[in-house]
Design an enzyme around this catalytic site. Structure first.
Site, PDB file in Angstrom:
ATOM      1  N   SER A  49      67.406  72.725  78.116  1.00 11.08           N
ATOM      2  CA  SER A  49      66.686  71.543  78.569  1.00 11.08           C
ATOM      3  C   SER A  49      66.246  71.694  80.028  1.00 11.08           C
ATOM      4  O   SER A  49      65.503  72.620  80.346  1.00 11.08           O
ATOM      5  CB  SER A  49      67.572  70.315  78.352  1.00 11.08           C
ATOM      6  N   ASP A 137      64.879  68.878  67.081  1.00  9.04           N
ATOM      7  CA  ASP A 137      64.972  68.474  68.488  1.00  9.04           C
ATOM      8  C   ASP A 137      64.010  67.317  68.744  1.00  9.04           C
ATOM      9  O   ASP A 137      62.796  67.452  68.565  1.00  9.04           O
ATOM     10  CB  ASP A 137      64.624  69.659  69.398  1.00  9.04           C
ATOM     11  N   HIS A 172      68.783  68.858  69.886  1.00 12.59           N
ATOM     12  CA  HIS A 172      68.671  69.251  71.297  1.00 12.59           C
ATOM     13  C   HIS A 172      70.050  69.665  71.789  1.00 12.59           C
ATOM     14  O   HIS A 172      70.862  68.818  72.171  1.00 12.59           O
ATOM     15  CB  HIS A 172      68.139  68.076  72.112  1.00 12.59           C
TER      16      HIS A 172
END
Length: 361
Positions: A49, A137, A172
């Protein structure tokens, strides 16, 4: 487990300092990051991320000294341009049918390189890049990660050196063999476990195998130790970086006789030790792979803060520190680079004795 005292005679002044520190529990001072004489030509990075955005930035800016990057759910270099948070949704692929434009990012990178603000892009020609985007995600969508792959190819990374994994039904998260959430989750601590072809997917192993090649199997038990060190030496509070950070030092890397590799693992938003304790630096599989492959893993830390405004403890990929965030002069970039330089500096006799006695037992 605390470090043992070095097996050497302390000077009277040093001994007195140790006694004073021991007698003053209100004094907080983590030890400095040790110099370990690691290989200057074998540094790599990875992240999830915001940590993936940071890994991309660091790889591009320091391409002369970084040989590869693992990008898990991260967008292309300088996607937020001159610190425009308004671009964040596009950079994360959250605006339907409006993906990031990798050609613009590649053009910006060329301009920065021409101005000497980052390393020449020719340093990327041999870089090995692993990119991952889970099909479930819902934080950083695949159209953003697709742009990352395209960016690297446009700035000269050989397409045979780019591995893009985009068919795993993961949310994610960084993927581990067994720890964390179910595969499709998009939730804290943003660490999950997935099964691919009837085997647990081990992301740290996939990253190390792609960057370094022929990695030895991970250790079933660790030989070295996780150390906590004073990060403030490298970064002021207004950089957003935490007071302390962590590193895993395998036994084989704890003395100056072994030139080990360095890997920088950047946590994601809400994933520093402040938010998830040791989940990222202690419970993912980085350390197990590092242990058998002579890799020192550096875990720099960014915490939540009001000044600078960073309520989720993200790495700076959109300019909350200053407009130089993606350049070699960016505050966080300078700090991480200084930590890597420390690890690749040959230790003096005091450091060697202290680390050997305390970490590699």
């Amino acid at each position: 487990m605390p470090l043992r005292s070095p097996k050497m005679k302390l000077s009277s002044s040093l001994a007195a300092s140790v006694i004073l520190l021991a007698a003053a529990p209100w004094v907080h001072a983590s030890p400095p990051l040790p110099a370990l004489g690691a290989d200057q030509n074998a540094t790599s990075v990875s992240g999830l991320s915001s940590g993936a955005f940071m890994a991309v930035q660091y790889q591009v800016a320091y391409s002369n000294s970084v040989i590869g990057a693992g990008v898990v759910a991260g967008g292309p270099y300088y996607c937020a341009a001159n610190g425009f948070l308004a671009y964040a949704a596009i950079c994360m692929g959250q605006v339907p049918f409006v993906p990031p434009n990798p050609a613009l990012m590649a053009s910006a990178a060329r301009s920065f390189a021409d101005a000497g603000q980052i390393d020449p892009l020719t340093g990327l020609n041999k870089a090995r890049i692993y990119v991952f985007s889970g099909t479930r995600d819902t934080v950083v969508y695949q159209q953003a990660v697709n742009a990352t792959v395209s960016f690297f190819k446009q700035v000269g990374v050989d397409k045979s050196n780019v591995q893009y994994v985009n068919n795993v039904p993961a949310g994610h998260a960084l993927l581990t063999p067994s720890f964390g959430n179910p595969c499709a989750d998009n939730a804290a601590p943003y660490i999950s476990h997935c099964t691919v072809h009837q085997q647990a997917y081990d992301q740290a192993g996939a990253i190390f195998n792609h960057i370094y090649g022929n990695a030895r199997p991970p250790a079933s038990s660790l030989s070295g130790q996780i150390i906590k060190f004073n990060q403030r030496e490298f970064a002021k509070a207004d950089s957003g970086m935490a007071e302390d950070a962590f590193a895993y030092v395998p036994k084989a890397c704890s003395s100056s006789g072994n030139a080990c590799k360095v890997h920088v693992a950047f946590h994601g938003c809400l994933q520093s030790a402040e938010s998830v304790q040791d989940d990222f630096y202690g419970k993912t599989s980085y350390n197990s792979w590092a242990d058998t492959n002579n890799i020192i893993v550096l875990y720099p830390q960014v915490n939540k803060s009001d000044i600078p405004f960073n309520p989720n403890g993200c790495w700076d990929w959109f300019g909350y520190t200053d407009s130089n965030y993606a350049l070699k002069s960016g505050q966080q970039m300078v700090a991480v680079n200084a930590m890597v330089k420390r690890l690749t500096t040959a230790p003096n006799s005091v450091q060697a004795a202290a680390v050997t006695d305390g970490v590699s037992r």
